[in-house]
Enzyme design. Structure first.
Site, PDB file in Angstrom:
ATOM      1  N   GLY A   1       0.825  -1.205   0.000  1.00  0.00           N
ATOM      2  CA  GLY A   1       0.000   0.000   0.000  1.00  0.00           C
ATOM      3  C   GLY A   1       0.860   1.255   0.000  1.00  0.00           C
ATOM      4  O   GLY A   1       2.077   1.199  -0.189  1.00  0.00           O
TER       5      GLY A   1
ATOM      6  N   GLY B   1       2.977   2.804   8.728  1.00  0.00           N
ATOM      7  CA  GLY B   1       3.041   1.645   9.625  1.00  0.00           C
ATOM      8  C   GLY B   1       4.443   1.385  10.145  1.00  0.00           C
ATOM      9  O   GLY B   1       4.707   0.322  10.707  1.00  0.00           O
TER      10      GLY B   1
ATOM     11  N   GLU C   1      10.415  -2.071   3.622  1.00  0.00           N
ATOM     12  CA  GLU C   1       9.607  -1.898   2.405  1.00  0.00           C
ATOM     13  C   GLU C   1      10.485  -1.391   1.258  1.00  0.00           C
ATOM     14  O   GLU C   1      10.364  -1.845   0.108  1.00  0.00           O
ATOM     15  CB  GLU C   1       8.473  -0.906   2.671  1.00  0.00           C
ATOM     16  CG  GLU C   1       7.422  -1.450   3.639  1.00  0.00           C
ATOM     17  CD  GLU C   1       6.355  -0.450   4.039  1.00  0.00           C
ATOM     18  OE1 GLU C   1       5.349  -0.873   4.589  1.00  0.00           O
ATOM     19  OE2 GLU C   1       6.529   0.754   3.804  1.00  0.00           O
TER      20      GLU C   1
HETATM   21  C1  5RP Z   1       3.463   0.840   6.173  1.00  0.00           C
HETATM   22  C2  5RP Z   1       3.071   1.480   4.899  1.00  0.00           C
HETATM   23  C3  5RP Z   1       1.704   1.231   4.389  1.00  0.00           C
HETATM   24  O1  5RP Z   1       1.782   0.753   3.081  1.00  0.00           O
HETATM   25  C4  5RP Z   1       0.931   2.516   4.406  1.00  0.00           C
HETATM   26  O2  5RP Z   1       0.983   3.071   5.705  1.00  0.00           O
HETATM   27  C5  5RP Z   1      -0.527   2.303   3.992  1.00  0.00           C
HETATM   28  O3  5RP Z   1      -1.196   1.596   4.983  1.00  0.00           O
HETATM   29  P1  5RP Z   1      -2.691   1.128   4.840  1.00  0.00           P
HETATM   30  O4  5RP Z   1      -2.733   0.105   3.756  1.00  0.00           O
HETATM   31  O5  5RP Z   1      -3.013   0.547   6.203  1.00  0.00           O
HETATM   32  O6  5RP Z   1      -3.551   2.329   4.528  1.00  0.00           O
HETATM   33  O7  5RP Z   1       3.816   2.191   4.259  1.00  0.00           O
HETATM   34  O8  5RP Z   1       4.733   1.252   6.608  1.00  0.00           O
END
Ligand code: 5RP
Length: 219
Positions: free
Chosen positions: A82, A97, A103
């Site tokens: 995401g 997150g 990532e």
């Molecule tokens: C985690 C991320 C996620 O991809 C981003 O925060 C999006 O999160 P969500 O799918 O819960 O909206 O970068 O580090």
């Protein structure tokens, strides 16, 4: 449809990019979590996954999907994850997150970054979502001062230690007109592990969930 239903729709739509017999790069967050659920239905057809966080690893393993160390794989076909914001050039802010470093590593290894988002993540200019920066703890104050010089307002993310044992500064009040330049500048600050700007390496495919269905954007 609720935001979570849109996230689920794109998470499952990403399954069509998974090739049998491969190791799949897997992201972190609520949208990636739906993708992991979908991947579980293909667990007997794939070799396994490389995971971007302890949370995703736990979920992958609970579904019976083997998880490989990133050092065990030479290349990955796809990385599915995401984003917190994405612009028309497919450059992203990630790290909401706190998993931005792993990532970014998996995104670098993968041939294709498949970004899965609901439509609320699409923006004209990046920066409304506070930009996460993972920092070595002893450098936190220094890095914060340098980020102020770049025009931002860094805020220490309370009660969060990353999977790598570091801390997060969330940088508010940025209008990111040149994402590649800012990514390079922040990466060059001593003590910064990773900035959550994915501009040098953006997405290759974006799946956008909206009430009209899943839209696919390609380069
Ligand atoms: C985690 C991320 C996620 O991809 C981003 O925060 C999006 O999160 P969500 O799918 O819960 O909206 O970068 O580090």
């Amino acid at each position: 449809m609720t935001q979570d239903e849109l996230k689920k729709a794109v998470g499952w739509a990403a399954l069509e990019y998974v090739k049998p017999g491969t190791v799949v790069g897997v992201g972190t967050g609520s949208t990636a979590s739906h993708f992991i659920d979908a991947l579980g239905t293909m667990k007997d057809q794939i070799e396994g996954a490389v995971s971007s966080s302890e949370a995703s690893t736990e979920k992958l393993k609970s579904l019976g999907i083997p998880v490989f160390d990133c050092n065990e794989v030479d290349s990955l076909d796809i990385y599915v994850d995401g984003a917190d914001e994405i612009n028309a050039q497919m450059q992203m802010i990630k790290g909401g997150g706190a998993a931005l470093t792993r990532e970014k590593i998996i995104a670098a290894v993968a041939k294709k970054f498949i970004c899965i988002i609901d439509e609320s993540k699409q923006v004209d200019v990046l920066g409304k979502f506070p930009l996460p920066v993972e920092v070595i703890p002893m450098a936190c104050s220094y890095v914060a001062r340098e980020l102020v010089k770049l025009g931002g307002t860094p805020v220490y993310r309370q009660n969060v230690i990353t999977d790598n044992g570091n801390v997060i500064l969330d940088v508010h009040n940025l209008t990111i007109l040149n994402p590649i330049e800012l990514e390079n500048k922040i990466n060059a600050i001593a003590g910064v592990v990773t900035v959550g700007l994915f501009a040098n390496r953006g997405a290759n495919v974006v799946l956008v969930g909206s009430s009209n269905g899943v839209k696919t954007i390609t380069e």
